[in-house]
Design a protein around this motif. Structure first.
Motif, PDB file in Angstrom:
ATOM      1  N   ASP A 166      37.630  22.919  80.820  1.00  0.00           N
ATOM      2  CA  ASP A 166      36.851  24.116  80.502  1.00  0.00           C
ATOM      3  C   ASP A 166      37.461  24.855  79.326  1.00  0.00           C
ATOM      4  O   ASP A 166      36.737  25.424  78.493  1.00  0.00           O
ATOM      5  CB  ASP A 166      36.787  25.032  81.722  1.00  0.00           C
ATOM      6  N   THR A 167      38.757  24.890  79.289  1.00  0.00           N
ATOM      7  CA  THR A 167      39.428  25.586  78.175  1.00  0.00           C
ATOM      8  C   THR A 167      39.086  24.914  76.853  1.00  0.00           C
ATOM      9  O   THR A 167      38.808  25.585  75.849  1.00  0.00           O
ATOM     10  CB  THR A 167      40.955  25.593  78.390  1.00  0.00           C
ATOM     11  N   GLN A 168      39.113  23.575  76.866  1.00  0.00           N
ATOM     12  CA  GLN A 168      38.794  22.845  75.630  1.00  0.00           C
ATOM     13  C   GLN A 168      37.331  23.030  75.258  1.00  0.00           C
ATOM     14  O   GLN A 168      36.988  23.157  74.079  1.00  0.00           O
ATOM     15  CB  GLN A 168      39.125  21.362  75.815  1.00  0.00           C
ATOM     16  N   ARG A 169      36.458  23.059  76.251  1.00  0.00           N
ATOM     17  CA  ARG A 169      35.032  23.189  75.942  1.00  0.00           C
ATOM     18  C   ARG A 169      34.710  24.603  75.463  1.00  0.00           C
ATOM     19  O   ARG A 169      33.702  24.830  74.789  1.00  0.00           O
ATOM     20  CB  ARG A 169      34.193  22.866  77.170  1.00  0.00           C
ATOM     21  N   LEU A 178      29.734  10.637  72.526  1.00  0.00           N
ATOM     22  CA  LEU A 178      30.313  11.944  72.199  1.00  0.00           C
ATOM     23  C   LEU A 178      30.075  12.940  73.338  1.00  0.00           C
ATOM     24  O   LEU A 178      30.957  13.744  73.674  1.00  0.00           O
ATOM     25  CB  LEU A 178      29.727  12.453  70.890  1.00  0.00           C
ATOM     26  N   LEU A 179      28.887  12.884  73.944  1.00  0.00           N
ATOM     27  CA  LEU A 179      28.594  13.770  75.071  1.00  0.00           C
ATOM     28  C   LEU A 179      29.501  13.453  76.259  1.00  0.00           C
ATOM     29  O   LEU A 179      30.017  14.359  76.920  1.00  0.00           O
ATOM     30  CB  LEU A 179      27.124  13.628  75.467  1.00  0.00           C
ATOM     31  N   SER A 180      29.734  12.171  76.497  1.00  0.00           N
ATOM     32  CA  SER A 180      30.656  11.786  77.577  1.00  0.00           C
ATOM     33  C   SER A 180      32.055  12.294  77.290  1.00  0.00           C
ATOM     34  O   SER A 180      32.774  12.751  78.193  1.00  0.00           O
ATOM     35  CB  SER A 180      30.669  10.262  77.726  1.00  0.00           C
ATOM     36  N   HIS A 181      32.436  12.208  76.028  1.00  0.00           N
ATOM     37  CA  HIS A 181      33.754  12.711  75.635  1.00  0.00           C
ATOM     38  C   HIS A 181      33.862  14.213  75.894  1.00  0.00           C
ATOM     39  O   HIS A 181      34.883  14.709  76.397  1.00  0.00           O
ATOM     40  CB  HIS A 181      34.013  12.382  74.167  1.00  0.00           C
ATOM     41  N   VAL A 182      32.816  14.962  75.565  1.00  0.00           N
ATOM     42  CA  VAL A 182      32.832  16.420  75.760  1.00  0.00           C
ATOM     43  C   VAL A 182      32.856  16.761  77.238  1.00  0.00           C
ATOM     44  O   VAL A 182      33.544  17.705  77.685  1.00  0.00           O
ATOM     45  CB  VAL A 182      31.620  17.046  75.051  1.00  0.00           C
ATOM     46  N   GLN A 237      24.332  22.505  72.486  1.00  0.00           N
ATOM     47  CA  GLN A 237      22.886  22.309  72.583  1.00  0.00           C
ATOM     48  C   GLN A 237      22.463  21.029  71.872  1.00  0.00           C
ATOM     49  O   GLN A 237      21.628  20.280  72.368  1.00  0.00           O
ATOM     50  CB  GLN A 237      22.167  23.515  71.971  1.00  0.00           C
ATOM     51  N   VAL A 238      23.044  20.792  70.695  1.00  0.00           N
ATOM     52  CA  VAL A 238      22.719  19.552  69.964  1.00  0.00           C
ATOM     53  C   VAL A 238      23.132  18.328  70.768  1.00  0.00           C
ATOM     54  O   VAL A 238      22.422  17.318  70.835  1.00  0.00           O
ATOM     55  CB  VAL A 238      23.388  19.560  68.583  1.00  0.00           C
ATOM     56  N   LEU A 239      24.262  18.446  71.435  1.00  0.00           N
ATOM     57  CA  LEU A 239      24.739  17.312  72.219  1.00  0.00           C
ATOM     58  C   LEU A 239      23.836  17.053  73.414  1.00  0.00           C
ATOM     59  O   LEU A 239      23.580  15.890  73.770  1.00  0.00           O
ATOM     60  CB  LEU A 239      26.175  17.565  72.689  1.00  0.00           C
ATOM     61  N   GLU A 240      23.309  18.152  74.058  1.00  0.00           N
ATOM     62  CA  GLU A 240      22.531  17.981  75.284  1.00  0.00           C
ATOM     63  C   GLU A 240      21.063  17.708  75.003  1.00  0.00           C
ATOM     64  O   GLU A 240      20.321  17.320  75.908  1.00  0.00           O
ATOM     65  CB  GLU A 240      22.667  19.240  76.161  1.00  0.00           C
TER      66      GLU A 240
END
Length: 1311
Positions: free
Chosen positions: A1084-1087, A1075-1079, A1096-1099
């Motif tokens: 930048d617009t999508q993020r 999921l982190l790779s997907h993000v 934060q949860v992802l990182e």
């Protein structure tokens, strides 16, 4: 030369020839044949196997005949194949093979003889058709051979036996067999006769084999004997046509064969015309009206065909008159009538060769010297009767023709009108045709022949008398001095006169002729004339002589069969024989029995005459009956049993004879009934035997119950075929109301035998012979009582109530057997039976299982699994519903009628249904899911509704049961298609709260149909809106589904709140990194649309938090474990100390008692020793300086003295062990009090484990050392024994290590 001649080949042969010429052959012919035979032996389909064998036939017969010998045995080996088509093909192959190589007849004939007795009628027909061709091949083979061999003789004998078999087949029960036997006879007649100039040869026939083809010099074949055989066969056809019971098909076949014979062999033309005339006025009475019309039409067609022949000129009047009676018009007759010029020319040619024919006929007669009128021809008596009858018809017709004037005809009409029936018979109405040429000479002659035929058949008329007189003259001619050329003394049998004692003796015929002369006139006697008395010239015979003469007389009567037949005295001879045997008995019965069974078919009437005579004699109907033995049936019984036993022993006898004897016997004795039982028990005769028994029951009302009892016993037989047919016959009698009450009473009584505690020995012995009855009801005994009753159940539905009554009163074994045997009877009743519905409605107490079984049978598929479940009738559903709600609340009652209930009732019963046995649950689902598709009923629940209903049972059924039920649904992939599962998921999605198994169903549906991925992702997004994390089980399923559908599910996961996303990573850590790779791959617009908490949860590394949580959990677990161990050790130490204290008290008490006793004994011994020492010193009188001992040398006996090891001390001193035990006991008590104070503190006191005194180590076997390595200071002396011998440690982890205990110091002053 042969190579230049074009050979006509079949299509298959041309195919092979073209293939060979094209050069595309794949190997030699030999290899092809081997390959084809191997393939044929392995093929399963008959058509393919026949195709291969046909190719082999073409190869070895038409292409390479040298291979015929090599593969002939392999080909005929297929005669034992199970397929009828294969066996028929093998018969055809044999026919082609013997045409190609007649030497193979020695191998073919035994095979054909075997196949002629084949169980299949079509194979028998094929063999009969083949035999005509093979017979011609055999004739030519034998005719061309110069030296006959043993093989030829064997082949000829086999053919003779087969001809006899085929002759017997004219009486076969099968119409087709009789038809083919007639065609075979036609072929034999045409082969064993000569052609003439007038013979017509069909164009379709090839080279014909006749007697003209056989050379007169043949050493093996006798032409004149073969010609006689052909004539006999022709006579047999005429006799078969005149049979009164011939069928219409056989009759038309015989007519066609006789017509063909007459056209191709004109020598038989006249007899065929006469036979057709006889048939016209004597049609078989068994023919129906339509059959009579068909036979007359066929007869007309055959007569028109005969009229075309050249020989018809001599019989023109007879043929045209007969055609007129048959309805032929004058134009039809004139159209086929032959020309007279040709007939006149033929007669002139015949006149020129008449002399030559006579000479040839005389030569033939001279050659056959042995064939004299006195030769035994008993087997040809019927054929001779045919010839004589036809001659008598001619004589009678000539006598009647001039008498048919107007007056006589008018008188005949007036007399016959008296006997006319009230209504015109249908037979006469169908056969009557107006007389076109009334009053003409031809019509008068035809009428005379018709009357002559009727008179001759009745044994009346001038012709019959003339024939009998001529026969008598021929017999008496050797004695009247005249000698004809046909009877010259060329054979010893013709010279019957003998000379005895110088006188000329007379033969039997002479005596017979004299006996037939009228007696001389009786003159009145005169007075004084001495009367003749027989007693004066005779003497009584000796017993041996009397018996010998009686035997000779009986032998002569038996040997006169042919003479009696020729003399029209057969009836009188039969009467004489029956009376002789009945009156004298003894050896006569054996002789007559052997005589009858030597030719049973022709002498069965003699057996009946004997049987009737015995009955008449036993019943005193005859004047010769003995008065003292009235109604003694022993002789009649012996005669009847002799005949029946003889029929049983004859291997190839016709079953109709046994049937006929029993039906026509005047009385049936017990022995005859016993023989009938034996006949029925035979597996090969069951059907005919039971048919005979059924006829006896129907035709003999006086003894109906006696015969019925035998039939009813067979209904309980242990032979399956006999029992089934007996039950079938009994049901027919029961339905026709014949013996209805007797059959039902017997069946009910047999059923009630099941109420006995054990099988009845008398009944078991009666139905099972000599077997002893079992001590308990076994399967055979139970079924024996049920067979008939259950067989009658479909005929009388009321019997179901009695069955239920007996069922409730029997044991478990009988109930199980009844339930197993119910299927066929209940299916015969049907679910619409009013009695069956009443039985279900009024279910007796204890018969619930029986009712359930009945309903299951009515609605089950049965043995045919391809059928659907039977839809229950509304009446049956209503009664079962009432029974379930009011009396028997067992959900299993609803299973058979489940598809008849409404939707709500089925859903209400689901919780109970899925808790049943898995096999039963599967049946329930099969019924509910089987009502969709091409079936005859509609299920109350659709597949989608059923699966949704199962998900809604969360609070009613445990999860494991529901999962098993849903798995059964998913197993039906043909029903639960992609569309159905999509509908189910959408329906479940709308439920609040969500079913527990919802996500499990989503995962299963996705695994079965991956194309549902889009729908699943949509469901996951909707579940976020419904806050799916509030339901733990569904939430876990949600996470698993996201894991299963990644990476498509990443967008769904990013829509979760931060806390729930963190929970997802805890449940499934594998999802965070992808999921982190997907993000990271997002723009930048999508993020920017993602919340910081989500990022934060992802990182955050989940492993760090996971390790910290694990460390905290481990520390808490360790502390908890140490605390539990300390508490456990304290508990164990308290228990051990308590046990040790109790034991010390017991030991101290026992040691004190022993010490007191020992001290008392020691004081006594010490006093004795002191007194003895004093007396000893006084006697020794020591020196003065030694009398006063030193003070330090004086030993106080009361003080304890330490004595070193090995030294001898004062015997009055107490032992060391006692002193040490006393000190140790004191120390141990002090230590115990201290420990108990520490282990049982007062409220508010604190315990310092380090202040506890060390535990003294005692060598006590009751306290063992603590084996635990966690205890740092185990107490070596204190061990608590367990009941199993294990030691229980009493030390505590907190106790410090102490030096090894060396014991306690003892002083001299202490006691």
């Amino acid at each position: 030369m042969m190579a230049d001649t074009p050979v006509r080949r079949s299509t298959a042969a041309q195919f092979f020839t073209e293939e060979e010429e094209a050069g595309t052959s794949s190997g030699s012919v030999y290899d092809k044949v081997v390959d084809l035979l191997n393939q044929a032996s392995l093929m399963q389909k008959d058509a393919q196997k026949v195709g291969n064998l046909k190719q082999v036939q073409e190869l070895i017969i038409h292409k390479d005949t040298n291979l015929l010998d090599n593969f002939f045995d392999e080909m005929i080996a297929f005669q034992s194949d199970r397929s009828v088509d294969i066996r028929k093909f093998v018969v055809g192959f044999m026919e082609e093979a013997c045409k190609k190589d007649p030497e193979l007849l020695s191998k073919i004939m035994p095979c054909l003889q075997h196949l002629l007795n084949d169980e299949n009628v079509n194979v028998q027909k094929r063999v009969i058709l083949t035999l005509s061709s093979i017979y011609k091949t055999l004739i030519m083979w034998l005719a061309k051979s110069k030296h006959p061999t043993a093989e030829m003789t064997q082949v000829w004998d086999i053919m003779a036996m087969m001809k006899k078999t085929l002759y017997d087949m004219l009486d076969s029960e099968n119409d087709g067999i009789r038809t083919h036997a007639v065609k075979f006879s036609e072929g034999i007649i045409l082969t064993l006769s000569r052609k003439t100039q007038e013979s017509e040869i069909p164009k379709s026939r090839g080279e014909e084999v006749t007697l003209d083809s056989i050379p007169e010099t043949s050493k093996y074949l006798k032409v004149h004997k073969l010609e006689e055989e052909g004539k006999k066969m022709f006579d047999s056809l005429l006799q078969f046509q005149a049979s009164p019971h011939i069928s219409s098909i056989n009759l038309m076949t015989v007519m066609s064969s006789l017509c063909n014979i007459a056209k191709q062999r004109p020598v038989f033309y006249g007899r065929v015309v006469q036979a057709f005339e006889t048939l016209h006025v004597n049609l078989p009475p068994t023919l129906a009206k339509s059959q009579v019309s068909s036979v007359r039409k066929n007869l007309k067609m055959q007569m028109l065909s005969l009229l075309k022949h050249k020989c018809a000129v001599d019989y023109l009047t007879n043929i045209t008159t007969l055609l007129t009676d048959l309805g032929a018009t004058q134009s039809e007759v004139l159209k086929v009538m032959p020309k007279l010029e040709e007939s006149k020319k033929r007669k002139r040619q015949e006149a020129g060769s008449a002399t030559k024919k006579i000479r040839i006929e005389r030569d033939d007669d001279d050659d056959d010297i042995g064939m004299t009128p006195w030769t035994d021809r008993a087997t040809d008596q019927k054929l001779a009767n045919v010839n004589l009858r036809q001659t008598a018809i001619d004589i009678t017709a000539d006598d009647l023709a001039p008498r048919l004037n107007a007056n006589n005809v008018a008188d005949l009409v007036l007399i016959s009108m008296v006997m006319l029936p009230d209504t015109m018979p249908a037979h006469f109405q169908a056969t009557y045709t107006p007389i076109a040429a009334a009053g003409t000479d031809g019509q008068v002659g035809h009428m005379a022949r018709l009357l002559a035929t009727q008179l001759t058949m009745a044994g009346m008329g001038k012709g019959v008398a003339e024939v009998q007189r001529e026969a008598a003259e021929k017999k008496t001619s050797p004695f009247d001095g005249s000698e004809t050329p046909a009877f010259q003394g060329t054979s010893p049998k013709q010279l019957i006169s003998t000379v005895v004692g110088g006188q000329s003796g007379t033969s039997k015929l002479d005596i017979l002729n004299k006996a037939m002369l009228p007696p001389p006139p009786l003159f009145p006697s005169k007075r004084g004339v001495k009367h003749f008395r027989l007693s004066t010239v005779t003497r009584p015979l000796e017993e041996n002589e009397s018996e010998e003469l009686s035997m000779m007389a009986l032998d002569r009567v038996l040997a006169s069969e042919k003479k009696a037949t020729m003399g029209n005295a057969l009836h009188a001879r039969t009467k004489i024989l029956s009376c002789l045997v009945t009156q004298f008995g003894g050896e006569f019965k054996d002789i007559l029995q052997n005589y009858i069974f030597s030719d049973l078919r022709n002498r069965i009437e003699l057996a009946f005459a004997w049987l009737y005579q015995e009955y008449a004699n036993c019943m005193n109907f005859m004047s010769t009956s003995v008065e003292g033995n009235k109604h003694n049936m022993s002789s009649y019984d012996e005669c009847l049993t002799r005949i029946l036993n003889g029929l049983l022993e004859v291997v190839d006898q016709k079953e109709a004879l046994f049937h006929k004897v029993l039906l026509e016997a005047p009385a049936i004795t017990d022995n005859a009934l016993y023989i009938l039982r034996r006949y029925c028990v035979d597996d090969t005769r069951v059907a005919s035997g039971l048919q005979t028994l059924r006829k006896l029951i129907m035709t003999r009302p006086a003894h109906r119950l006696r015969f019925l009892d035998v039939l009813l016993e067979f209904t309980s037989s242990d032979q399956t075929e006999l029992r089934n047919q007996a039950i079938s016959f009994t049901k027919n009698l029961y339905e026709t109301q014949q013996a209805h009450h007797a059959i039902e009473y017997y069946a009910v009584q047999m059923l009630k035998y099941l109420l006995l505690p054990k099988p009845s020995p008398e009944l078991y012995a009666k139905l099972r012979g000599t077997q002893e009855a079992p001590e308990t009801w076994n399967d055979d005994a139970i079924k024996m009582s049920l067979y008939l009753y259950l067989g009658l159940l479909p005929c009388n539905h009321k019997l179901i109530h009695e069955l239920a009554t007996v069922y409730t009163s029997t044991n478990a074994d009988i109930k199980r057997t009844i339930l197993r045997m119910l299927e066929a009877p209940v299916k015969g009743m049907g679910m619409d039976s009013p009695e069956l519905l009443l039985f279900v409605e009024n279910c007796p107490k204890g018969a619930e299982t029986l009712v359930t079984r009945v309903i299951h049978i009515l609605t089950d598929k049965g043995d045919d699994k391809t059928q659907s479940w039977a839809a229950p009738s509304p009446e049956l559903v209503e009664r079962v519903r009432d029974l379930y709600h009011k009396r028997v609340p067992d959900v299993r009652f609803l299973i058979p009628v489940l598809i008849g209930l409404n939707k709500d009732e089925v859903i209400a019963a689901l919780p109970k249904l899925i808790k049943l046995n898995p096999v039963v649950v599967k049946e329930v689902f099969n019924r509910l899911l089987g009502g969709h598709g091409d079936v005859a009923y509609q299920s109350p629940l659709t597949p989608a509704e059923l699966l949704v209903a199962l998900h809604n049972l969360d609070d009613k059924v445990d999860m494991k049961t529901t999962i098993k039920a849903t798995n059964l649904c998913f197993g039906e992939k043909k029903i639960y298609t992609q569309e159905v599962l999509a509908l189910v998921m959408q329906n479940l999605m709308e439920r609040t709260p969500l079913p527990t198994l919802f996500m499990r169903t989503v995962l299963q549906a996705l695994s079965m149909y991956p194309r549902l991925l889009g729908l699943v992702l949509n469901i996951l997004q909707r579940l976020i809106l419904k806050q799916v994390w509030k339901q733990k089980k569904v939430w876990e399923g949600f996470v698993r589904c996201c894991q299963r559908t990644k990476p498509q599910s990443f967008q769904v996961l990013l829509q979760l709140p931060a806390e729930q996303l963190k929970d997802v990573f805890q449940i499934c850590p594998d999802l965070q990194e992808p999921l982190l790779s997907h993000v990271n791959k997002l723009t930048d617009t999508q993020r920017s649309h993602l919340s910081p908490a989500i990022v934060q949860v992802l990182e955050t590394d989940p492993m760090i938090e996971k390790r910290e949580a694990e460390a905290r959990a481990a520390q808490e677990a360790k502390e908890e474990r140490l605390k539990k161990e300390a508490e456990e050790m304290m508990r164990i130490r308290r228990e051990a100390e308590a046990r040790a204290a109790q034991k010390d008290r017991d030991l101290d008490k026992s040691d004190n008692d022993r010490r007191k006793d020992k001290r008392r004994d020691e004081r006594a011994r010490s006093r004795d020793r002191d007194r003895e020492r004093s007396r000893s010193r006084e006697r020794e009188r020591p020196s003065k300086e030694n009398r006063v001992p030193a003070k330090q040398d004086v030993v106080d006996p009361s003080e304890p003295v330490f004595i070193k090891h090995g030294s001898a001390g004062d015997p009055s001193e107490p032992p060391r062990e006692r002193r040490e035990s006393r000190a140790e006991g004191r120390d141990r008590r002090e230590s115990r009090d201290t420990r108990m104070a520490a282990l049982n503190p007062e409220p508010g006191d604190s315990i310092d484990l380090s202040d506890l005194p060390p535990v003294p180590r005692r060598r006590n076997p009751d306290i063992l050392r603590n084996p635990s390595p966690q205890l740092r200071n185990p107490s070596p002396g204190h061990r608590n024994p367990s009941p199993h011998g294990d030691a229980v440690d009493v030390a505590v982890t907190a106790v410090k290590s102490e030096p090894e205990d060396k014991g306690y110091e003892r002083t001299r002053g202490k006691t």
